[in-house]
Enzyme design. Structure first.
Site, mmCIF file in Angstrom:
data_model
loop_
_atom_site.group_PDB
_atom_site.id
_atom_site.type_symbol
_atom_site.label_atom_id
_atom_site.label_comp_id
_atom_site.label_asym_id
_atom_site.label_seq_id
_atom_site.Cartn_x
_atom_site.Cartn_y
_atom_site.Cartn_z
ATOM 1 N N ASP A 1 -2.889 19.902 -14.863
ATOM 2 C CA ASP A 1 -3.321 18.585 -15.318
ATOM 3 C C ASP A 1 -2.841 18.448 -16.769
ATOM 4 O OD1 ASP A 1 -4.753 16.408 -16.394
ATOM 5 O OD2 ASP A 1 -6.423 16.696 -15.006
ATOM 6 N N LYS B 1 -5.099 7.540 -19.787
ATOM 7 C CA LYS B 1 -5.196 8.062 -21.152
ATOM 8 C C LYS B 1 -3.912 7.739 -21.912
ATOM 9 C CE LYS B 1 -9.005 9.466 -19.295
ATOM 10 N NZ LYS B 1 -9.158 10.750 -18.646
ATOM 11 N N TYR C 1 -11.657 19.071 -16.066
ATOM 12 C CA TYR C 1 -12.327 17.769 -16.127
ATOM 13 C C TYR C 1 -13.539 17.743 -15.176
ATOM 14 C CZ TYR C 1 -12.675 12.671 -16.066
ATOM 15 O OH TYR C 1 -13.116 11.380 -16.160
ATOM 16 N N ARG D 1 0.844 -1.205 0.000
ATOM 17 C CA ARG D 1 0.000 0.000 0.000
ATOM 18 C C ARG D 1 0.876 1.250 0.000
ATOM 19 N NH1 ARG D 1 -1.931 1.772 4.597
ATOM 20 N NH2 ARG D 1 -2.568 -0.265 5.388
HETATM 21 C C1 LIG Z 1 -9.667 11.180 -17.403
HETATM 22 C C2 LIG Z 1 -9.171 12.434 -16.805
HETATM 23 C C3 LIG Z 1 -9.034 12.572 -15.421
HETATM 24 C C4 LIG Z 1 -9.460 11.494 -14.450
HETATM 25 O O1 LIG Z 1 -8.661 10.361 -14.560
HETATM 26 P P1 LIG Z 1 -9.154 8.869 -14.206
HETATM 27 O O2 LIG Z 1 -7.938 8.059 -14.480
HETATM 28 O O3 LIG Z 1 -10.309 8.560 -15.086
HETATM 29 O O4 LIG Z 1 -9.540 8.888 -12.761
HETATM 30 C C5 LIG Z 1 -8.518 13.766 -14.934
HETATM 31 N N1 LIG Z 1 -8.160 14.768 -15.767
HETATM 32 C C6 LIG Z 1 -8.277 14.661 -17.100
HETATM 33 C C7 LIG Z 1 -7.874 15.795 -17.961
HETATM 34 C C8 LIG Z 1 -8.793 13.497 -17.667
HETATM 35 O O5 LIG Z 1 -8.927 13.411 -18.998
#
Ligand SMILES: *Cc1c(COP(=O)(O)O)cnc(C)c1O
Length: 390
Positions: free
Chosen positions: A172, A197, A100, A48
Site C-alpha cells: 500500500d 489522498k 490502515y 461499469r
Molecule cells: C485512506 C487509506 C486507505 C483507504 O482508502 P479510501 O480511499 O479511503 O477507501 C487505504 N490505505 C491507506 C494507507 C490509506 O491512507
C-alpha cells in the site's frame, strides 16, 4: 518522456479527436455504440467495465509507478478488497502489523466470513514475514510508512523473502505515492493506492487504484473483480484525479519540506514527548527511509506529554489545521488516532502499536509553513497547562 514530472502531466492525456481540446474529456456516459452483432471487441462496452476517462487515469498511474497496467476503483478500500478477494477459502495472507484500520476491518469482519485466513507480522523485519508464511499463503500485504506511527516496512527485504517463497507482494503506497517511494522497483508485484489522498490531493474525491508490475493474470483478475462487484471509479472522479496528478511532484516536494521543518521544530519543543517522522535522523528506521524513500512524506506523528487531555486542548486551540480524518491533501488536517482511526482496537492492541492517548497525527498541507507553525504553537501552548499537572 520518461521522467516522473513529465509523465505526471502527459501520460494518458488524450486530446479530444473531435474538437482538439487538449485535455481528456469527462466521458460521462453509460454505454457505447457497437458496430455490428458479433463484431470485433470494442475498447469500451459499458462503463461499469471500463470508461475512457478512467482508462486515461489508469494509463497515467501505470506510467507513474512504472507498472505494466493499472485498474482504478471507487475507493482505496475497493482496491484492497479486489486484491484480497483473489484468495479462496482456506488460503492465507500475511499482513504487516501496522496497516490502515479499514484493511484490518475488511479482513476481520468481511473476508474471514468467507474463509480467508490472515495473520499479522512485523513488517520492519523480513525474517518475521518469512516466519509467518505458510503453505497456504497466497499474498503478503504491507504498508510503508504505516498509519499512524510511521513505522516502515523493509520493502526490498520482504520482496526477497516473497520471491523465495513464490508469494506475490502487495504494498500500500498511499502515503508516499510513486514520487516518494518506488514500490514496484523495490520489488513489489502490486502497488495499491487510495487516490483519495496525495494522487488527487485536494480533499475532493474518494478513489483507489492497483498498479501491477508485470503479471497479466493480476490485471485480468482486478478487471473481473471490478466488473463483477461494480466497484468502478466514476468518470468525474477520474478526471479530478487526472488533474491532481499533474501537480503531484511539486505538491509532494513542498509537503515533505514543510513536514520536515515542522517535525524538527516539534522535536525541539518541551511538552512533546516524541516525534515520529521518517525524515528525522531520530526516527528508529531513518537509514531504511533514506534507502527506500525519496523524502519523508507529508505525515508526522507526535506525542504530547500530557496525554489525552493535552491532545484535546491542542486540537481545540487550532485555527488553521482542521480536526478531520484523511491525509495527503492541500489542507492540513490533524487526527487523534486513539479515538478516531484506531478506536476499534482494544487498549492493549493500541499500546502494542504505540498508539497512545497523547498521540496526534498531522497531515501537513500546502499552507505557508510559518502559518502552520504558528497554529501548532498555539496548540502546544494550550496543551502545556495539562503537562504541568500530568
Ligand atoms: C485512506 C487509506 C486507505 C483507504 O482508502 P479510501 O480511499 O479511503 O477507501 C487505504 N490505505 C491507506 C494507507 C490509506 O491512507
Amino acid at each position: 518522456m520518461s521522467r516522473l514530472d513529465t509523465l505526471a502531466v502527459h501520460a494518458g492525456r488524450r486530446p479530444d479527436g473531435d474538437t482538439g481540446a487538449i485535455l481528456t474529456p469527462i466521458h460521462q456516459v453509460t454505454t457505447y455504440a457497437q458496430d455490428e452483432i458479433g463484431g470485433p471487441p470494442a475498447p469500451h462496452t459499458y462503463s461499469r467495465a471500463s470508461n475512457p476517462t478512467v482508462a486515461a487515469l489508469e494509463e497515467r498511474l501505470a506510467a507513474l509507478e512504472g507498472g505494466a497496467g493499472a485498474v482504478c476503483f471507487a475507493s482505496g478500500m475497493a482496491a484492497l478488497d479486489a486484491v484480497l478477494r483473489r484468495l479462496a477459502s482456506g488460503e492465507h495472507v500475511v499482513v504487516g502489523d501496522t496497516v490502515y484500520g479499514g484493511t484490518v476491518r475488511l479482513l476481520r469482519e468481511i473476508l474471514s466470513r468467507h474463509g480467508v485466513l490472515f495473520s499479522f507480522a512485523d513488517a520492519s523485519r523480513p525474517d518475521a514475514i518469512c516466519a509467518a508464511i505458510t503453505p497456504q499463503t497466497r499474498l503478503v500485504l504491507v504498508e510503508s510508512p504505516a498509519n499512524p506511527t510511521l513505522k516502515l516496512a523493509d520493502i526490498s527485504g520482504i520482496a526477497r523473502v516473497c520471491r523465495e517463497a513464490d508469494v506475490p507482494l502487495a504494498v500500500d503506497n498511499t502515503f508516499l505515492t510513486p514520487h516518494g517511494q518506488r514500490a514496484l522497483e523495490l520489488g513489489a508485484d502490486l502497488a495499491i493506492h487510495s487516490t483519495t489522498k496525495h494522487l488527487e490531493g485536494h480533499n475532493a474525491t474518494i478513489g483507489g487504484a492497483v498498479v501491477v508490475r508485470d503479471a497479466e493474470d493480476w490485471l485480468s483478475w482486478l478487471r473481473l473483480a471490478r466488473k463483477s462487484a461494480g466497484t468502478n471509479l466514476a468518470p468525474f472522479e477520474a478526471w479530478l484525479t487526472l488533474r491532481g496528478t499533474k501537480t503531484l511532484a511539486v505538491r509532494l516536494e513542498r509537503h515533505a519540506q514543510s513536514a520536515l521543518a515542522l517535525a524538527c521544530r516539534l522535536e525541539a519543543t518541551s511538552g512533546v514527548a516524541r516525534v515520529l517522522y521518517p525524515g528525522l535522523p531520530s526516527h528508529p528506521q531513518h537509514a531504511l527511509a533514506k534507502r527506500q524513500q525519496r523524502h519523508g512524506g507529508s505525515v508526522i506523528a507526535f506525542e504530547l506529554a500530557g496525554g489525552k487531555e493535552a491532545a484535546r486542548r491542542f486540537v481545540k486551540a487550532l485555527r488553521l489545521v482542521t480536526l478531520a480524518e484523511s491525509l495527503g491533501a492541500v489542507e492540513s488536517l490533524v487526527t487523534h488516532p486513539a479515538t478516531m482511526t484506531h478506536a476499534a482496537y482494544s487498549p492493549g492492541e493500541r499500546a502494542a502499536l504505540g498508539v497512545t492517548d497523547g498521540l496526534l497525527r498531522l497531515s501537513v498541507g500546502l499552507e505557508d509553513v510559518e502559518d502552520l507553525w504558528e497554529d501548532v504553537r498555539r496548540g502546544l501552548v494550550a496543551a502545556r497547562g495539562v503537562e504541568a499537572c500530568a
